[in-house]
Design a protein around this motif. Sequence first.
Motif, PDB file in Angstrom:
ATOM      1  N   PHE A   1      21.314  -9.312  64.872  1.00 40.07           N
ATOM      2  CA  PHE A   1      22.766 -10.207  64.741  1.00 40.07           C
ATOM      3  C   PHE A   1      22.665 -10.771  63.506  1.00 40.07           C
ATOM      4  O   PHE A   1      24.020 -10.576  63.018  1.00 40.07           O
ATOM      5  CB  PHE A   1      22.497 -11.096  65.916  1.00 40.07           C
ATOM      6  CG  PHE A   1      23.555 -11.759  66.213  1.00 40.07           C
ATOM      7  CD1 PHE A   1      24.502 -11.471  67.347  1.00 40.07           C
ATOM      8  CD2 PHE A   1      24.469 -12.667  65.426  1.00 40.07           C
ATOM      9  CE1 PHE A   1      25.620 -11.626  67.784  1.00 40.07           C
ATOM     10  CE2 PHE A   1      25.832 -13.364  65.895  1.00 40.07           C
ATOM     11  CZ  PHE A   1      26.446 -12.751  67.004  1.00 40.07           C
ATOM     12  N   CYS A   2      21.875 -11.410  62.747  1.00 43.20           N
ATOM     13  CA  CYS A   2      22.024 -11.954  61.591  1.00 43.20           C
ATOM     14  C   CYS A   2      21.903 -10.850  60.318  1.00 43.20           C
ATOM     15  O   CYS A   2      22.397 -10.907  59.403  1.00 43.20           O
ATOM     16  CB  CYS A   2      21.043 -12.851  61.387  1.00 43.20           C
ATOM     17  SG  CYS A   2      21.320 -14.371  62.058  1.00 43.20           S
ATOM     18  N   ASN A   3      21.204  -9.852  60.615  1.00 47.08           N
ATOM     19  CA  ASN A   3      21.319  -8.834  59.525  1.00 47.08           C
ATOM     20  C   ASN A   3      22.490  -8.163  59.206  1.00 47.08           C
ATOM     21  O   ASN A   3      22.522  -7.576  58.081  1.00 47.08           O
ATOM     22  CB  ASN A   3      20.157  -7.622  60.380  1.00 47.08           C
ATOM     23  CG  ASN A   3      19.618  -6.756  59.313  1.00 47.08           C
ATOM     24  OD1 ASN A   3      19.174  -5.615  59.593  1.00 47.08           O
ATOM     25  ND2 ASN A   3      19.693  -7.086  57.789  1.00 47.08           N
ATOM     26  N   ILE A   4      23.335  -7.759  60.201  1.00 52.64           N
ATOM     27  CA  ILE A   4      24.587  -7.419  59.646  1.00 52.64           C
ATOM     28  C   ILE A   4      25.507  -8.326  58.758  1.00 52.64           C
ATOM     29  O   ILE A   4      25.948  -7.819  57.557  1.00 52.64           O
ATOM     30  CB  ILE A   4      25.530  -6.932  60.841  1.00 52.64           C
ATOM     31  CG1 ILE A   4      26.773  -5.982  60.656  1.00 52.64           C
ATOM     32  CG2 ILE A   4      26.250  -8.452  61.355  1.00 52.64           C
ATOM     33  CD1 ILE A   4      26.248  -4.711  60.530  1.00 52.64           C
ATOM     34  N   GLN A   5      24.981  -9.528  58.688  1.00 50.16           N
ATOM     35  CA  GLN A   5      25.493 -10.461  57.688  1.00 50.16           C
ATOM     36  C   GLN A   5      24.945 -10.325  56.251  1.00 50.16           C
ATOM     37  O   GLN A   5      25.482 -10.734  55.321  1.00 50.16           O
ATOM     38  CB  GLN A   5      25.587 -11.905  58.151  1.00 50.16           C
ATOM     39  CG  GLN A   5      26.148 -12.228  59.798  1.00 50.16           C
ATOM     40  CD  GLN A   5      25.752 -13.359  60.324  1.00 50.16           C
ATOM     41  OE1 GLN A   5      25.180 -14.075  59.700  1.00 50.16           O
ATOM     42  NE2 GLN A   5      26.235 -13.619  61.472  1.00 50.16           N
ATOM     43  N   ASP A   6      23.528  -9.923  56.371  1.00 46.63           N
ATOM     44  CA  ASP A   6      22.869  -9.852  55.234  1.00 46.63           C
ATOM     45  C   ASP A   6      23.283  -8.493  54.569  1.00 46.63           C
ATOM     46  O   ASP A   6      23.472  -8.408  53.114  1.00 46.63           O
ATOM     47  CB  ASP A   6      21.310  -9.727  55.348  1.00 46.63           C
ATOM     48  CG  ASP A   6      20.745 -10.808  56.174  1.00 46.63           C
ATOM     49  OD1 ASP A   6      21.218 -11.852  55.759  1.00 46.63           O
ATOM     50  OD2 ASP A   6      19.800 -10.569  56.990  1.00 46.63           O
ATOM     51  N   ILE A   7      23.649  -7.249  55.108  1.00 50.66           N
ATOM     52  CA  ILE A   7      23.956  -6.192  54.378  1.00 50.66           C
ATOM     53  C   ILE A   7      25.252  -5.893  54.136  1.00 50.66           C
ATOM     54  O   ILE A   7      25.655  -5.124  53.108  1.00 50.66           O
ATOM     55  CB  ILE A   7      23.336  -5.063  55.252  1.00 50.66           C
ATOM     56  CG1 ILE A   7      23.901  -4.692  56.554  1.00 50.66           C
ATOM     57  CG2 ILE A   7      21.846  -5.138  55.519  1.00 50.66           C
ATOM     58  CD1 ILE A   7      23.489  -3.548  57.247  1.00 50.66           C
ATOM     59  N   ALA A   8      26.273  -6.616  54.889  1.00 52.87           N
ATOM     60  CA  ALA A   8      27.515  -6.490  54.485  1.00 52.87           C
ATOM     61  C   ALA A   8      28.454  -8.074  54.797  1.00 52.87           C
ATOM     62  O   ALA A   8      29.158  -7.961  55.792  1.00 52.87           O
ATOM     63  CB  ALA A   8      28.198  -5.439  55.490  1.00 52.87           C
ATOM     64  N   PRO A   9      28.108  -8.999  54.018  1.00 55.93           N
ATOM     65  CA  PRO A   9      28.606 -10.268  54.310  1.00 55.93           C
ATOM     66  C   PRO A   9      29.981 -10.150  54.561  1.00 55.93           C
ATOM     67  O   PRO A   9      30.749 -11.019  55.039  1.00 55.93           O
ATOM     68  CB  PRO A   9      28.101 -11.169  53.323  1.00 55.93           C
ATOM     69  CG  PRO A   9      27.821 -10.094  52.240  1.00 55.93           C
ATOM     70  CD  PRO A   9      27.319  -8.898  52.800  1.00 55.93           C
TER      71      PRO A   9
END
Length: 532
Positions: free
Chosen positions: A460-468
């Motif tokens: 869930f947080c990873n999508i914010q890491d790879i494409a903020p």
Amino acid sequence: MAPVVRSCVSAKPAANPARYRSARLGAAGLGAPGRLLLRVVSSSPVALGGDARGDGGCAASSSGRGAVNGVLGGDGQRIRRRDVAAACSASFDGVRPVPAAAVAGAAVHPAAAPAFSERAKVVALVGAIMLLCNADRVVMSVAVVPMAAQYGWSSSFVGIVQSSFLWGYVFSSMVGGALADKYGGKKVMAGAAALWSLATILTPFAASCSTVMLLAVRALFGLAEGVAFPTMSTFLPKWFPTQERATAVGISMGGFHLGNVISFLSTPIIMSHIGLTGTFAFFASLGYLWLSVWMFNVESDPVDSRTISKSELQYILAGRSGSKVQGSKNPSLRELFSRFEFLAVTVANVVNNWGYFVLLSWMPVYFKTVYNVNLKQAAWFSAIPWAVMAVSGYVAGASADFLIKSGFSVGLVRKIMQSIGFMGPGVSLLCLRFAQTPSVAAVLMTVALSLSSFCQAGYFCNIQDIAPKYAGSLHGLTNGIGTVAAIVSTIGTGYFVQWLGSFQAFLTLTAALYFSATVFYNVYATGDLIFD
């Protein structure tokens, strides 16, 4: 870089300090305009200027609210003598110092830190609306029983009414994130809350009119609620640095799970006092109450906030990932699905939705079939699993952020959390085969649900890491695909059980999906920026 004052006009000392009209500040690096008022204390006329953190500098506040005290700069230091007022024109775009005046006999007092940060206010409001988001869903799950009795609905039609929520949800979950990326999380979340609260009010009236109108209103309800998760995924990364993001998600999702508990326990009580229509109106009114607070206290981006402190804003901006320049367009589907890092997040979302809805939809039937226990009448099913999920989700988020602050890489932390979120439920489902009593099986189900909440600090947080910059759009896309998987798993379970005559085979299949997705995620997931 510390804010620096370009020019400053001094004023004569006076018994009654004069107030001058200040310049409006357009902060290149900070974005939000602010009103500057400097309060200087000295026994003689002074020439002001210089670095805002150096000697004799003017103090500027980016919040736009209140004056900053002190001769020595933007952190609010002060020299106590007589009052002198000065108006400054300042900018935050670079270092252009002006010679500073020496001030003798100064006693410096540091500014007090704010007792309640803007980030705390923001996450509290996001958690509150996520609570209402789930609570409004559960109201219908409880109310459908007396409504079915009142209008003579068959069991099959009850299923259609319950599924009508997903008709609109699938569509809006895909486009809601793009709307939030374009128009800002504040406006989109506000519009969604207003719309689903309206649909909540209209539900009992629609049911009394016609079945077609009821299905349309419930689809509208799902259409509005489908925006919530992608919008949250866009909104939180703007307000929280990387090392605090999982905790913010954990608190927000904790509100979502508590909404299940609160609504399950309170709806029958409220319904017994104010009736069916009053219950829907009560929960809808809470949405509009939240809306009135949200619109006047929150901005989509902290750089637009007029109440945030300079130090907090700098802290947030320093912890953001990615470049500060907005991309011209979203990556194409071909670009997205050609990257295994994005596929890892997508697969994790699909399997998480698959397993979660299997547990949510079929465990009551499983307990009735295997143990002859009506789970829906058991108090623990109404409250305990969801309360435990709320707590474990926060623990997962806080643990993830602690590891990141301790020096572990973001990618490694996401993989650890995701592994717990999948391996835990997978093992729990396999252990159900050996449960001899419904109590043991109930504990295993609760463990499976609670550990699945660790996914919040994983994919869930990873999508914010790879494409903020595209977090809302991409979360909406992956969540839409995951919702389709949830529909397939919910329907497929029934056919699978009918075909094989056993729940255990499908639970084993679900556990195998958990384990396979864990391996795939650990091989291909990353915490690095991929789409900029």
